[in-house]
Design an enzyme around this catalytic site. Sequence first.
Site, PDB file in Angstrom:
ATOM      1  N   HIS A  95       0.855  -1.201   0.000  1.00 50.93           N
ATOM      2  CA  HIS A  95       0.000   0.000   0.000  1.00 50.93           C
ATOM      3  C   HIS A  95       0.889   1.249   0.000  1.00 50.93           C
ATOM      4  O   HIS A  95       1.942   1.265   0.645  1.00 50.93           O
ATOM      5  CB  HIS A  95      -0.899  -0.016   1.239  1.00 50.93           C
ATOM      6  CG  HIS A  95      -1.967   1.018   1.182  1.00 50.93           C
ATOM      7  ND1 HIS A  95      -1.718   2.344   1.454  1.00 50.93           N
ATOM      8  CD2 HIS A  95      -3.269   0.943   0.849  1.00 50.93           C
ATOM      9  CE1 HIS A  95      -2.843   3.031   1.301  1.00 50.93           C
ATOM     10  NE2 HIS A  95      -3.796   2.207   0.931  1.00 50.93           N
ATOM     11  N   GLU A 167      -4.134   2.170  -7.230  1.00 52.44           N
ATOM     12  CA  GLU A 167      -4.492   3.215  -6.270  1.00 52.44           C
ATOM     13  C   GLU A 167      -3.633   4.451  -6.512  1.00 52.44           C
ATOM     14  O   GLU A 167      -2.527   4.555  -5.960  1.00 52.44           O
ATOM     15  CB  GLU A 167      -4.253   2.724  -4.838  1.00 52.44           C
ATOM     16  CG  GLU A 167      -5.149   1.590  -4.411  1.00 52.44           C
ATOM     17  CD  GLU A 167      -5.449   1.664  -2.917  1.00 52.44           C
ATOM     18  OE1 GLU A 167      -6.631   1.624  -2.564  1.00 52.44           O
ATOM     19  OE2 GLU A 167      -4.510   1.808  -2.121  1.00 52.44           O
TER      20      GLU A 167
HETATM   21  P1  PGA Z   1      -9.669   5.893   0.542  1.00 52.39           P
HETATM   22  O1  PGA Z   1      -8.447   4.853   0.748  1.00 52.39           O
HETATM   23  O2  PGA Z   1     -10.851   5.062   0.076  1.00 52.39           O
HETATM   24  O3  PGA Z   1      -9.891   6.483   1.908  1.00 52.39           O
HETATM   25  O4  PGA Z   1      -9.243   6.870  -0.468  1.00 52.39           O
HETATM   26  C1  PGA Z   1      -8.211   3.814  -0.152  1.00 52.39           C
HETATM   27  C2  PGA Z   1      -7.004   3.050   0.266  1.00 52.39           C
HETATM   28  O5  PGA Z   1      -6.043   3.654   0.761  1.00 52.39           O
HETATM   29  O6  PGA Z   1      -6.946   1.815   0.103  1.00 52.39           O
END
Ligand code: PGA
Length: 259
Positions: A95, A167
């Site tokens: 992540h 992401e």
């Molecule tokens: P968010 O986070 O939905 O709060 O933008 C997503 C993530 O970090 O997996």
Amino acid sequence: MRAPLVVANWKMHGTIAEGRALASAVRDGLKRPRGVEVVLCPPFTVLPAVAEVLAGSAIAVGAQNCYWETSGAFTGEVSPAMLAELGCRLVIVGHSERRQHLGETDAQVNLKVRAALAHGLAPLLCVGESADERRQGLTFNIVEGELRAGLRGLSPEALGHCIVAYEPVWAIGTGVNATPAQASEVHGYLRGLLSELASKEIAQTVRILYGGSVKPDNAGELCREPEIDGGLVGGASLQAQAFVGIVKKAAGRGATPKE
Ligand code: PGA
């Protein structure tokens, strides 16, 4: 066809009691989710309680991180074997918050991916560019580098057990999601790379989730894109109603959900 998958990333939030209540509310809100898989990833301390709440339901538990060794003198770390013992099916790996704040490297991410697979956990490998990198036109270079490094050395078959999350760092926790077109373009690119690394057939089976400010009101249009196979949800996963709404949108792949 790839079944849509929605993963809740609770991050570092919640007491055991709060986690229990949230997991119960999600479970009751979804009853028997059809046409979609759902995984909740609470903090380590809350995992056993959530696993207990979800036992016997169609919702699975997962973890937000793991170490790459099975056991040993690694103070503060949690191994994939320990997560498997708790019933975890999946573990989030790489992540951007871990890459950013904890200095996690591509090489470490690769070790974690392999360790997760070795213990029967599906690694959910996160890749994504920062705002600066996008401005500089480096989006594809960044996601390609992270994908190749994260999956380095895996057999095509092992690759088929992985899940990928795109992401964009600029979309995480900001309320500004990537547009369906922006996400779709990157997802298509990632799938092309997976075809190259494994095979076209295997690449077609790998779920590529979108993450970054997914909310009930944008989940439908995002999941309607054929290349977007569900979501990795942070903030909105902390509210049962919002998360259930997102899951229903993903199940209908953007159609109005049938009750
Ligand atoms: P968010 O986070 O939905 O709060 O933008 C997503 C993530 O970090 O997996």
